[in-house]
Motif scaffolding. Structure first.
Motif, short mmCIF file in Angstrom:
data_model
loop_
_atom_site.label_atom_id
_atom_site.label_comp_id
_atom_site.label_asym_id
_atom_site.label_seq_id
_atom_site.Cartn_x
_atom_site.Cartn_y
_atom_site.Cartn_z
N ILE A 93 15.26 2.94 -9.46
CA ILE A 93 14.36 2.08 -8.70
C ILE A 93 14.44 2.55 -7.24
O ILE A 93 15.52 2.61 -6.67
CB ILE A 93 14.75 0.61 -8.86
N ASN A 123 9.30 0.50 -8.38
CA ASN A 123 10.08 -0.37 -9.26
C ASN A 123 9.55 -0.30 -10.69
O ASN A 123 8.84 -1.19 -11.15
CB ASN A 123 10.09 -1.81 -8.76
N ASP A 125 12.58 1.23 -4.54
CA ASP A 125 12.03 0.35 -3.50
C ASP A 125 12.97 0.11 -2.32
O ASP A 125 12.54 -0.28 -1.25
CB ASP A 125 11.49 -0.95 -4.07
N GLU A 150 11.18 -0.66 -13.37
CA GLU A 150 11.80 -1.71 -14.18
C GLU A 150 10.92 -2.97 -14.20
O GLU A 150 10.76 -3.60 -15.23
CB GLU A 150 13.19 -2.04 -13.61
N LYS A 151 10.37 -3.30 -13.06
CA LYS A 151 9.48 -4.47 -12.95
C LYS A 151 8.24 -4.28 -13.84
O LYS A 151 7.84 -5.20 -14.56
CB LYS A 151 9.07 -4.68 -11.49
#
Length: 141
Positions: free
Chosen positions: A116, A91, A118, A93-94
């Motif tokens: 992403i 991830n 995940d 983006e996280k």
């Protein structure tokens, strides 16, 4: 006679990629050696996962395609590199939204954001990809 046999064997077993590009299957080298035996089961699994999920944008060298090349990744990632690779891959983006400076740099340096993963890959899958990329058996150039 034995010397001739050994010489023939040595010269007929040159370096090869180990993968039949047409079928994506390990190629047999001199009847006994394959890419899987050379990389091991873990490396072969990581290779397959890399080809299925990463190779469209990334190379195993430092050559940039749509995204940064992954050759030498262990030397570029924040420590510990494997843990960072797993977090980023699952991830990114996280990490980016958390203010992580390396994730921000990667986003700026690449043509398109990384998907992403995940919901596509497990942590173990990503670790297999990392182990494949950092294996000394993977050609980096």
């Amino acid at each position: 006679m034995l010397g001739v046999f050994i010489s023939t064997l040595m010269f007929s077993c040159g370096a090869r990629s180990g993968v039949n590009e047409d079928k994506g299957e390990p190629e047999v080298w001199c009847g006994t050696k394959s890419a899987e035996s050379e990389l091991g089961v873990v490396g072969a699994s990581g290779s397959k996962l890399f080809k299925q999920n990463c190779a469209a944008c990334h190379s195993v060298t430092d050559q940039k395609f749509t995204a940064v090349g992954l050759g030498g990744i262990v030397y570029r990632l924040p420590s510990p590199p494997e843990e960072y690779f797993v977090k980023f891959t699952l991830n990114n983006e996280k990490l980016y939204n958390s203010g992580d400076s390396y994730a921000r740099k990667l986003r700026e340096d690449n043509i398109s954001p990384m998907p992403i993963f995940d919901s596509i890959l497990t942590e173990q899958d990503v670790r297999l990809i990392y182990q494949y990329l950092t294996s000394p058996m993977v050609k980096k150039n």
